[in-house]
Design a protein around this motif. Structure first.
Motif, PDB file in Angstrom:
ATOM      1  N   ALA A  13       0.611  -1.029  -0.321  1.00  0.00           N
ATOM      2  CA  ALA A  13      -0.052   0.207  -0.445  1.00  0.00           C
ATOM      3  C   ALA A  13       1.125   1.117  -0.303  1.00  0.00           C
ATOM      4  N   LEU A  14       2.128   1.456   1.156  1.00  0.00           N
ATOM      5  CA  LEU A  14       2.874   2.259   1.005  1.00  0.00           C
ATOM      6  C   LEU A  14       3.264   2.757  -0.930  1.00  0.00           C
ATOM      7  N   TYR A  15       4.129   1.672  -0.927  1.00  0.00           N
ATOM      8  CA  TYR A  15       4.911   1.595  -2.538  1.00  0.00           C
ATOM      9  C   TYR A  15       3.380   2.080  -3.193  1.00  0.00           C
ATOM     10  N   ALA A  16       1.992   1.793  -3.640  1.00  0.00           N
ATOM     11  CA  ALA A  16       1.532   2.158  -4.553  1.00  0.00           C
ATOM     12  C   ALA A  16       1.152   3.599  -3.816  1.00  0.00           C
ATOM     13  N   PHE A  17       0.869   4.000  -3.014  1.00  0.00           N
ATOM     14  CA  PHE A  17       0.671   5.513  -2.873  1.00  0.00           C
ATOM     15  C   PHE A  17       1.884   6.456  -3.541  1.00  0.00           C
ATOM     16  N   CYS A  18       3.381   5.928  -2.885  1.00  0.00           N
ATOM     17  CA  CYS A  18       4.257   6.657  -4.577  1.00  0.00           C
ATOM     18  C   CYS A  18       4.036   6.655  -5.573  1.00  0.00           C
ATOM     19  N   ARG A  19       3.870   5.663  -5.405  1.00  0.00           N
ATOM     20  CA  ARG A  19       3.863   5.191  -7.540  1.00  0.00           C
ATOM     21  C   ARG A  19       2.888   6.279  -7.520  1.00  0.00           C
ATOM     22  N   GLU A  20       1.267   6.272  -6.881  1.00  0.00           N
ATOM     23  CA  GLU A  20       0.237   7.571  -7.270  1.00  0.00           C
ATOM     24  C   GLU A  20       0.585   8.594  -7.461  1.00  0.00           C
ATOM     25  N   VAL A  21       1.042   9.197  -6.195  1.00  0.00           N
ATOM     26  CA  VAL A  21       1.724  10.154  -6.363  1.00  0.00           C
ATOM     27  C   VAL A  21       2.972  11.626  -7.152  1.00  0.00           C
ATOM     28  N   ASP A  22       4.079  10.061  -7.723  1.00  0.00           N
ATOM     29  CA  ASP A  22       5.147   9.852  -8.861  1.00  0.00           C
ATOM     30  C   ASP A  22       4.152   9.950 -10.330  1.00  0.00           C
ATOM     31  N   VAL A  33      -4.463  12.681   2.682  1.00  0.00           N
ATOM     32  CA  VAL A  33      -3.527  11.714   2.931  1.00  0.00           C
ATOM     33  C   VAL A  33      -4.597  12.619   4.831  1.00  0.00           C
ATOM     34  N   SER A  34      -5.018  13.636   4.496  1.00  0.00           N
ATOM     35  CA  SER A  34      -6.094  13.942   5.385  1.00  0.00           C
ATOM     36  C   SER A  34      -6.851  13.914   5.863  1.00  0.00           C
ATOM     37  N   GLU A  35      -7.269  12.978   5.228  1.00  0.00           N
ATOM     38  CA  GLU A  35      -8.609  12.266   5.286  1.00  0.00           C
ATOM     39  C   GLU A  35      -8.128  10.476   5.955  1.00  0.00           C
ATOM     40  N   THR A  36      -7.334  10.340   5.548  1.00  0.00           N
ATOM     41  CA  THR A  36      -6.822   8.694   6.108  1.00  0.00           C
ATOM     42  C   THR A  36      -6.603   8.774   7.268  1.00  0.00           C
ATOM     43  N   PHE A  37      -5.709  10.547   8.645  1.00  0.00           N
ATOM     44  CA  PHE A  37      -5.889  10.506   9.260  1.00  0.00           C
ATOM     45  C   PHE A  37      -6.812  10.256  10.226  1.00  0.00           C
ATOM     46  N   SER A  38      -7.991  11.418   9.251  1.00  0.00           N
ATOM     47  CA  SER A  38      -8.623  11.745  10.648  1.00  0.00           C
ATOM     48  C   SER A  38     -10.039  11.182   9.962  1.00  0.00           C
ATOM     49  N   GLY A  39     -10.238  11.169   9.122  1.00  0.00           N
ATOM     50  CA  GLY A  39     -12.065  10.608   8.256  1.00  0.00           C
ATOM     51  C   GLY A  39     -11.592   9.514   7.057  1.00  0.00           C
ATOM     52  N   GLN A  40     -12.828   9.561   6.643  1.00  0.00           N
ATOM     53  CA  GLN A  40     -12.965   8.342   4.335  1.00  0.00           C
ATOM     54  C   GLN A  40     -11.838   8.759   3.310  1.00  0.00           C
ATOM     55  N   PRO A  41     -10.957   8.237   3.216  1.00  0.00           N
ATOM     56  CA  PRO A  41     -10.255   9.100   2.245  1.00  0.00           C
ATOM     57  C   PRO A  41     -11.215   8.169   0.556  1.00  0.00           C
ATOM     58  N   SER A  42     -11.073   8.522   0.333  1.00  0.00           N
ATOM     59  CA  SER A  42     -12.144   7.991  -0.998  1.00  0.00           C
ATOM     60  C   SER A  42     -11.193   7.184  -1.939  1.00  0.00           C
ATOM     61  N   HIS A  43      -9.754   7.045  -2.287  1.00  0.00           N
ATOM     62  CA  HIS A  43      -8.728   6.604  -3.264  1.00  0.00           C
ATOM     63  C   HIS A  43      -8.757   5.229  -2.473  1.00  0.00           C
ATOM     64  N   PRO A  44      -8.616   3.864  -2.900  1.00  0.00           N
ATOM     65  CA  PRO A  44      -8.548   2.749  -2.979  1.00  0.00           C
ATOM     66  C   PRO A  44      -6.947   2.628  -2.511  1.00  0.00           C
ATOM     67  N   VAL A  45      -5.835   3.718  -2.440  1.00  0.00           N
ATOM     68  CA  VAL A  45      -4.326   3.851  -1.688  1.00  0.00           C
ATOM     69  C   VAL A  45      -4.759   3.812  -0.814  1.00  0.00           C
ATOM     70  N   CYS A  46      -5.111   5.264  -0.613  1.00  0.00           N
ATOM     71  CA  CYS A  46      -5.740   5.929   0.915  1.00  0.00           C
ATOM     72  C   CYS A  46      -6.913   4.660   2.001  1.00  0.00           C
ATOM     73  N   GLN A  47      -7.422   3.904   1.512  1.00  0.00           N
ATOM     74  CA  GLN A  47      -8.205   3.117   2.588  1.00  0.00           C
ATOM     75  C   GLN A  47      -7.497   2.228   3.216  1.00  0.00           C
ATOM     76  N   ALA A  48      -6.379   1.224   2.142  1.00  0.00           N
ATOM     77  CA  ALA A  48      -5.549   0.677   1.871  1.00  0.00           C
ATOM     78  C   ALA A  48      -4.536   0.353   3.566  1.00  0.00           C
ATOM     79  N   LEU A  49      -4.445   2.043   3.257  1.00  0.00           N
ATOM     80  CA  LEU A  49      -3.035   2.496   4.149  1.00  0.00           C
ATOM     81  C   LEU A  49      -3.713   2.673   5.513  1.00  0.00           C
ATOM     82  N   GLN A  50      -4.688   2.605   5.239  1.00  0.00           N
ATOM     83  CA  GLN A  50      -5.615   3.422   7.097  1.00  0.00           C
ATOM     84  C   GLN A  50      -5.409   2.373   7.806  1.00  0.00           C
ATOM     85  N   PRO A  51      -5.922   1.360   7.834  1.00  0.00           N
ATOM     86  CA  PRO A  51      -5.407   0.587   8.586  1.00  0.00           C
ATOM     87  C   PRO A  51      -4.081   0.222   9.237  1.00  0.00           C
TER      88      PRO A  51
END
Length: 287
Positions: free
Chosen positions: A35-44, A67-85
């Motif tokens: 999930a972390l690697y996928a995040f890096c690929r997305e922003v790159d 990123v803000s929603e990942t830490f405090s809410g409900q992110p919409s992107h699947p990468v951030c959803q995978a990162l959240q837990p």
């Protein structure tokens, strides 16, 4: 498709050397690092694929919101959803994700770096920060391991810069410090021509030596007690150091051809390194 499946496809489809090191992790840690690697690929990809800098900046701002929603809410992107837990489980700081985005944005603000001082900030943001978070996911006991992760990230990025120097130059980006180009008598335009003069060969050898120094320093910092946990990073290093050795053996002709390792060779190096580290760990336990 689940968020984890999305990240898996993103990682596997990239063809990156990093993917092969993930195969030897336990499932929970493998999901987190993927999930972390996928995040890096997305922003790159935002920076590499957007022709309009204003659009790219807007998209990076959207990722900051994610990123803000990942830490405090409900992110919409699947990468951030995978990162959240993974965030709380592996102690992944919000500021590190923001640093990665800031590093990608530097590609919109700078097309060259005056010296290694400025370049090192870029490398820290796009690579060392990733290394620090990867170390958290892999697990460690000794705080010296964080220094290892920092330096290993620098080594990886410097290896990438040397491998991709022609492709980057043709995109209008120069990651070799300008003062070093001048020192070796190389003009920026020389990096766009498929030829290798002795001046260029000396310049590239200097860059490779710096990368090797970061690999050396990284492993000097890695405590024996954390080697087994950090074996994925060690596998990555084995693949990347082999790539660096291949570039040197080819006479640093990176402007004439892109040096690659085949997927089969990467898998072989990964398996061989994992086996070596397993034996070393067993010996340490017995000893």
């Amino acid at each position: 498709m689940t968020p984890d499946q999305y990240c898996q496809e993103k990682a596997a489809g990239s063809g990156s050397s990093f993917y092969y090191s993930f195969l030897f992790l336990p499932p929970e840690r493998r999901r987190a690092i993927t999930a972390l690697y996928a995040f890096c690929r997305e922003v790159d990809d935002v920076v590499d694929e957007c022709q309009d800098p204003a659009v790219a900046r807007a998209k990076l701002d959207w990722w900051r919101d994610q990123v803000s929603e990942t830490f405090s809410g409900q992110p919409s992107h699947p990468v951030c959803q995978a990162l959240q837990p993974c965030i709380e489980r592996f102690n992944l700081p919000e500021e590190h994700f923001r640093e990665i985005i800031d590093g990608m944005q530097m590609d919109l603000e700078f097309d060259a770096y005056p010296s290694f001082t400025e370049l090192s900030l870029y490398c820290y943001r796009v690579a060392s920060v990733v290394g620090l978070m990867s170390a958290e996911i892999f697990g460690y006991e000794d705080r010296k391991t964080a220094r290892y992760a920092h330096d290993l990230g620098m080594a990886f990025q410097l290896t990438n810069i040397l491998r991709d120097v022609l492709e980057d130059a043709r995109r209008g980006r120069i990651y070799i410090p300008l003062d070093e180009l001048e020192r070796f008598g190389v003009q920026p335009a020389d990096l766009q021509r498929p030829q290798t003069s002795e001046r260029l060969r000396s310049l590239f050898a200097f860059q490779a030596d710096r990368a090797r120094d970061y690999y050396r320093r990284a492993f000097e910092h890695l405590p024996e007690t954390d080697r087994h946990a950090q074996r994925s990073g060690i596998i990555m290093a084995a693949i990347y150091r082999t790539l660096l050795d291949e570039i040197a053996a080819d006479g640093y002709r990176v402007l004439e051809q892109r040096v690659r390792l085949t997927p089969v060779r990467k898998l072989w190096i990964a398996w061989r390194t994992a086996r070596h580290e397993k034996r070393r760990h067993r010996k340490a336990i017995k000893g």
